[in-house]
Design a protein around this motif. Structure first.
Motif, PDB file in Angstrom:
ATOM      1  N   ILE A  28      54.975  37.217  39.267  1.00  0.00           N
ATOM      2  CA  ILE A  28      53.653  37.052  39.877  1.00  0.00           C
ATOM      3  C   ILE A  28      53.446  35.608  40.312  1.00  0.00           C
ATOM      4  CG2 ILE A  28      51.164  37.063  39.402  1.00  0.00           C
ATOM      5  CD1 ILE A  28      51.622  39.593  37.733  1.00  0.00           C
ATOM      6  N   ASP A  29      53.859  34.664  39.494  1.00  0.00           N
ATOM      7  CA  ASP A  29      53.767  33.243  39.863  1.00  0.00           C
ATOM      8  C   ASP A  29      54.608  32.954  41.111  1.00  0.00           C
ATOM      9  OD1 ASP A  29      52.032  32.627  37.814  1.00  0.00           O
ATOM     10  OD2 ASP A  29      53.605  31.924  36.444  1.00  0.00           O
ATOM     11  N   GLN A  30      55.799  33.539  41.162  1.00  0.00           N
ATOM     12  CA  GLN A  30      56.655  33.346  42.332  1.00  0.00           C
ATOM     13  C   GLN A  30      56.010  33.924  43.586  1.00  0.00           C
ATOM     14  OE1 GLN A  30      60.317  35.222  41.153  1.00  0.00           O
ATOM     15  NE2 GLN A  30      60.854  33.616  39.682  1.00  0.00           N
ATOM     16  N   ALA A  31      55.389  35.105  43.451  1.00  0.00           N
ATOM     17  CA  ALA A  31      54.717  35.732  44.595  1.00  0.00           C
ATOM     18  C   ALA A  31      53.567  34.856  45.087  1.00  0.00           C
ATOM     19  CB  ALA A  31      54.202  37.113  44.201  1.00  0.00           C
ATOM     20  N   LYS A  32      52.805  34.294  44.165  1.00  0.00           N
ATOM     21  CA  LYS A  32      51.694  33.422  44.545  1.00  0.00           C
ATOM     22  C   LYS A  32      52.198  32.178  45.270  1.00  0.00           C
ATOM     23  CE  LYS A  32      48.486  34.914  40.913  1.00  0.00           C
ATOM     24  NZ  LYS A  32      47.784  34.547  39.667  1.00  0.00           N
ATOM     25  N   GLN A  33      53.317  31.633  44.799  1.00  0.00           N
ATOM     26  CA  GLN A  33      53.897  30.467  45.464  1.00  0.00           C
ATOM     27  C   GLN A  33      54.352  30.818  46.880  1.00  0.00           C
ATOM     28  OE1 GLN A  33      53.993  27.212  44.564  1.00  0.00           O
ATOM     29  NE2 GLN A  33      52.688  27.918  42.866  1.00  0.00           N
ATOM     30  N   LEU A  34      54.919  31.996  47.050  1.00  0.00           N
ATOM     31  CA  LEU A  34      55.344  32.440  48.377  1.00  0.00           C
ATOM     32  C   LEU A  34      54.144  32.587  49.314  1.00  0.00           C
ATOM     33  CD1 LEU A  34      58.028  35.059  47.295  1.00  0.00           C
ATOM     34  CD2 LEU A  34      58.468  32.983  48.642  1.00  0.00           C
TER      35      LEU A  34
END
Length: 252
Positions: A28-34
């Motif tokens: 989820i953190d990676q998706a938000k960064q993307l």
């Protein structure tokens, strides 16, 4: 010995569960960064990975719905748009199944139905339009300061105010008509959104369109000037700013 084996198995299960929970949070953190990097297709793919691991993950369902709506809007072919918008609707419905009183889930459904309405024929457009208003108002009910829900309500009022003859007849035949939607109500909703979220560029574009349609060109140009000076946040913002600049040049 048996106790030691059971203890080891228990420890393994606990650690594996923690690992799974951690991996979901990390994804989820990676998706938000993307999303912040304006790589929304990649962010959507990441949220879909989360949902394979944890199908009922609420924030992933909401974000997958919103991103599907936005990604669908970028497609050129109607079939591709429809596929994305239906996926957005499905994700939003599952989010609502998990949390019917969640403002974000209701907002996601309002957006998905709004996108479907804009590419539908008269009958389906009218039916979807009723759902847009319903879910946007629910989002505001559960979060009175939900800026983007006011934007969706503004878009609803704008579109209803500009229904053509066939669409109005479809509304009358299906439901005895639709609630009144006016340009002034659209402007009021957009202005409310602008007050709550001054950085939401799409809202400025739609507000300027409503002012222009309502023969308030001075106000429209003022809004457009502010829009072109804003910092891009979402992937579509640079293109929206370009549209604002073009509209402003045509009005001057």
């Amino acid at each position: 010995m048996a106790h030691k084996i059971l203890a080891a198995v228990f420890a393994l299960l606990v650690s594996t569960g923690a690992l799974n929970a951690q991996s979901v949070d990390e994804m989820i953190d990676q998706a938000k960064q993307l999303e912040k990097q304006m790589k929304e297709a990649d962010a959507l793919a990441k949220y879909k990975e989360v949902l394979k691991v944890e199908p009922a993950q609420l924030s992933a369902l909401v974000e997958a719905s919103e991103l599907s709506s936005r990604e669908g809007n970028r497609q050129k072919e109607k079939d591709d748009k429809t596929r994305y918008f239906n996926e957005a609707k499905d994700y939003a419905q599952e989010a609502l199944n998990q949390a019917p009183n969640n403002a974000d889930a209701n907002y996601a459904m309002a957006v998905a139905m709004g996108r479907l309405a804009l590419i539908s024929g008269a009958k389906d457009k009218v039916a979807a339009s009723r759902e847009v208003k319903k879910y946007a108002e629910l989002a505001i009910k559960f979060n009175p300061n939900y800026a983007q829900a006011y934007h969706v309500l503004g878009k609803w009022n704008y579109e209803v105010a500009n229904l053509n003859f066939i669409e109005k007849n479809a509304a009358k035949a299906l439901f005895g008509g639709l609630p009144d939607g006016t340009l002034q109500q659209a402007i009021d909703n957009y202005e409310k959104c602008k007050k709550l979220d001054p950085g939401f560029i799409l809202n400025y574009y739609e507000l300027a369109r409503a002012y222009n349609k309502n023969d308030q060109q001075t106000q429209a140009m003022e809004v457009l000037r502010k829009a072109v000076a804003l910092r891009a946040i979402y992937q579509d913002d640079p293109a929206i700013k370009a549209d604002c600049k073009k509209m402003l040049e045509e009005m001057q």
